[in-house]
Design an enzyme around this catalytic site. Sequence first.
Site, short mmCIF file in Angstrom:
data_model
loop_
_atom_site.label_atom_id
_atom_site.label_comp_id
_atom_site.label_asym_id
_atom_site.label_seq_id
_atom_site.Cartn_x
_atom_site.Cartn_y
_atom_site.Cartn_z
N SER A 1 13.76 65.73 42.12
CA SER A 1 13.96 65.60 40.67
C SER A 1 12.76 64.91 40.06
O SER A 1 12.16 64.02 40.68
CB SER A 1 15.21 64.77 40.38
OG SER A 1 14.97 63.40 40.67
N ASP A 2 12.40 65.30 38.85
CA ASP A 2 11.46 64.48 38.11
C ASP A 2 12.13 63.11 37.92
O ASP A 2 13.34 62.98 38.07
CB ASP A 2 11.09 65.14 36.77
CG ASP A 2 9.74 64.62 36.25
OD1 ASP A 2 9.32 63.52 36.66
OD2 ASP A 2 9.12 65.31 35.42
N TRP A 3 11.34 62.09 37.58
CA TRP A 3 11.87 60.73 37.57
C TRP A 3 13.03 60.59 36.56
O TRP A 3 12.84 60.76 35.36
CB TRP A 3 10.73 59.75 37.28
CG TRP A 3 10.16 59.17 38.56
CD1 TRP A 3 9.92 57.84 38.81
CD2 TRP A 3 9.79 59.86 39.76
NE1 TRP A 3 9.45 57.69 40.09
CE2 TRP A 3 9.36 58.90 40.70
CE3 TRP A 3 9.82 61.20 40.16
CZ2 TRP A 3 8.95 59.23 41.99
CZ3 TRP A 3 9.41 61.54 41.44
CH2 TRP A 3 8.99 60.55 42.33
N ALA B 1 15.38 62.67 36.20
CA ALA B 1 15.79 63.98 35.65
C ALA B 1 17.08 64.46 36.30
O ALA B 1 17.52 65.58 36.05
CB ALA B 1 14.69 65.02 35.85
#
Length: 782
Positions: free
Chosen positions: A277-279, A281
């Site tokens: 996951s993006d941070w 996200a």
Amino acid sequence: MKLRTSALVGFCLQLLGTDALSDADFYGQSPPVYPSPQGKGTGIWAPAYHAARDFVAQMTLEEKINITGGFKNPENACHGSTGSVPRLSWPALCLQDAGNGVRGVDLTNAYPSGIHVGASWDRNLTYQRGYYMGNEHRIKGANIALGPVAGPLGRTALGGRNWEGFAVDPYLSGVMTAETIRGMQDAGVIANLKHLIANEQEAWRRPYNGTEAASSNIDDRTLHELYLWPFMDGVKAGAASIMCSYNRVNNSYGCQNSKLLNGILKTELEFEGFVISDWNAQYGGMAGALAGMDMAMPNGSFWGSSLAEAVGNGTVPEARVTDMATRILAAWYLVGQDKPDFPKPGVGIHKLNVPHPLVDARIPEADPVLLQGAIAGHVLVKNVNSSLPLRKPKMLSVFGYDAQAPSSKNIDALFELGYESQPEMADGNLGYEAHFSQIASGGVIFAGGRSGSNGPSYIDAPFNALTTRAKKDKTYLNWDFHSGQPSVNPMSTACLVFINAMATEGWDRDGLHDDYSDGLIVHVASRCANTIVVVHSAGIRLVDQWIEHPNITAVLLAHLPGQDIGEALVRILYGEVSPSGKLPYTLAKNESDYGVGGRLYQPCTPTSREDRFPQCEYTEGVYIDYRHFDAHGIEPRFEFGFGLSYTTFEYSHVVVQSQRQKPISTTTTKHASTPLTSLWDPIVTLTVQITNTGANTSTTIPAEEVAQLYIGIPNSPEKQLRGFEKVMLDPGQEVLVTFLLTKRDLSIWDVVTQGWVVQEGRYRFFVGASSRDIRWEGEFFV
Ligand SMILES: *[C@@H]1O[C@H](CO)[C@@H](O)[C@H](O)[C@H]1NC(C)=O
Ligand SMILES: *[C@@H]1O[C@H](CO)[C@@H](O)[C@H](O)[C@H]1NC(C)=O
Ligand SMILES: *[C@@H]1O[C@H](CO)[C@@H](O)[C@H](O)[C@H]1NC(C)=O
Ligand SMILES: *[C@@H]1O[C@H](CO)[C@@H](O)[C@H](O)[C@H]1NC(C)=O
Ligand SMILES: *[C@@H]1O[C@H](CO)[C@@H](O)[C@H](O)[C@H]1NC(C)=O
Ligand SMILES: *[C@@H]1O[C@H](CO)[C@@H](O)[C@H](O)[C@H]1NC(C)=O
Ligand SMILES: *[C@@H]1O[C@H](CO)[C@@H](O)[C@H](O)[C@H]1NC(C)=O
Ligand SMILES: *[C@@H]1O[C@H](CO)[C@@H](O)[C@H](O)[C@H]1NC(C)=O
Ligand SMILES: *[C@@H]1O[C@H](CO)[C@@H](O)[C@H](O)[C@H]1NC(C)=O
Ligand SMILES: *[C@@H]1O[C@H](CO)[C@@H](O)[C@H](O)[C@H]1NC(C)=O
């Protein structure tokens, strides 16, 4: 008929291939694709999967879950850390920014940023850069380097992160993405190809205050032919991890969109690595696990014991968790991190404001790559009256805030201390202006801001390098970096004006040019008959306010060269090397040229205060950048692929050859989707002879040319880049360049068969020095 069916119904109807409903009826819906496919471990992945499966077989459920989520690791300051498995002596993984070099620590190098690499069109240099950046990550103990960026591609001209990626063209972006990943992973780090997908703007990229993130609504063909294309190259190159994005796609969040992760990425592209996951996200718990996300960053608060519970109550099959752990471990084995020589995770990544061990990641072999890379992304767009190269000028006058180094290299800013409360410090890393400024008035920019930035050893500012050169040549220097209306010595041989255009993750840009910088340039040009403008820019920077000024004799678009800014520039200005970069985007005459009503220029926003579900309709399809300019007959200021040299090149002897006995079958039967492997089969080769004709002009130096091939595919944009080659030629030298067109290069994405299809018919080809400087054109039939 306008139907907003449920996602499930929409999917069934699509499977049946009914003609009753058009694509538009499903616009903005993402069909469910379950279950999540398990990694197979084929091809280069086979030994890694073998080892990973053996290892995972020894792990408990809790241990498997432990490595899928973020922990705070008190021993280092990595941007992310996974849990460890102490019982089996398996260390945690350290994840660190980013795709342009190691960020936020000391004793690293600042490499040229993505846009600069795209402007180089240099495959080999791009591989080398990936390799040495990867090596720095490895020495610092970063298992996973959070880059490169293939999305944003650059749909929105004002996009705040466009500079992190390589080009507003899927083919160029795809080649550079693949070279970077190969380089990084050959150096022993796991590359992280990001952001899947359509993270094309910073505005509303995440949910805020009860309003959901903007939804990028993309039809299937556009997704494949444009935004997914470079990700395909990355997966083919062996990308061991991919980052899912903050935004929604067809109204489903990127990190829990099963069509994207389970369907397109893991089934269609046969991706064998893991999805991070993006941070922050990860917006929900089990939805992401089932949709194909494999690692939650920077913390696993939605997973951890909840994931164990979900396995216990049957919501998530244990096989899914086993697949997550297997994919993560397979990546670790793939790049050789099981070997004892891999450093302790995070060994060189520490907070800079407390005493810490020094781990020097810089090796001498990287130095020529840093300098050559810095040179290669400069694009010369104007050069009249033989203004450049300079020849021992008697008097040079230097103007503009971008000519000097920032006044401090602040470790607090470098490590983002107090980031939330002091964004102006964190922005651009080194005390540059706050994110809301269009320019970094504090000094020259070597990179854009925030997570795509990197840590320079030094900043070789333009004025430093010019001073060194002036001493050698006995050139008399004048300078004024601060005044917007400096006095100009009328006896100046040449006046150099330095400006920049800054961009930072988290914010889209406020404009493509600014009045202060334009005013400064015009002020100098009206007082100096030989004015040379240098623009450092994190994205597209318009030049029409002054480009035709008769006293402006040369303009260099210098992009983001990394730490060797000054030396690279001086070598070009003084003709030690010829500029060889070409624009990786279209430079318009005016903002409105990027699209009527702001499309392809501004980010999309909620339609009203009550609108909680902002929608970005990608109805322009594949017609962005030069495809858009060609289709609408808009004349750009400087076209995609454009760049001047100190010499001239001639293109001759074009030959097209079929690589097949028979013409390509074009039947589009229901089950005809092309097997992934045959997509890379060569179909046509095209050769052209390039000659450096500079021997007959005043300048006689070796120089590089970027020969480009564009193809007009039936039912597609007029021309699309499908080949390029950068060649170095001595004066008078000639070389044969070969372009190999694969099946994918000539295909369109067929939404009915869900496959790549080569259509029967006439294909036009264009060979030249840019997308509009076409030297040869012709056609072939398949
Ligand atoms: C998005 O919606 C379009 C139009 O219905 C569809 O063709 C496409 O497959 C969808 N893509 C995703 C990722 O949901
Ligand atoms: C999970 O990882 C943490 C952090 O590395 C470690 O302290 C803990 O012991 C691990 N748990 C298990 C079950 O291995
Ligand atoms: C690639 O670049 C490196 C470093 O600049 C150079 O040593 C090498 O010769 C180049 N290889 C090719 C095939 O051009
Ligand atoms: C969300 O609300 C806070 C507090 O009212 C405000 O400061 C912030 O700007 C809002 N964010 C957005 C994106 O509207
Ligand atoms: C962990 O991640 C969640 C979801 O992304 C976020 O809301 C939360 O604030 C994070 N918690 C900590 C302790 O960082
Ligand atoms: C199973 O556990 C998960 C995680 O705690 C929870 O979200 C879900 O609602 C539970 N389902 C059932 C049927 O109890
Ligand atoms: C060009 O520069 C000269 C000074 O050398 C100045 O006299 C002239 O007005 C300038 N031209 C323009 C168009 O500003
Ligand atoms: C550039 O050259 C043109 C044509 O030779 C000449 O008219 C013009 O004055 C020159 N401009 C400068 C700034 O030297
Ligand atoms: C240039 O673009 C801006 C912003 O879209 C627009 O307001 C303006 O009218 C355009 N100017 C011209 C000359 O087209
Ligand atoms: C230079 O010009 C001569 C005479 O026009 C021509 O024969 C020769 O081929 C040219 N050389 C190059 C390298 O173009």
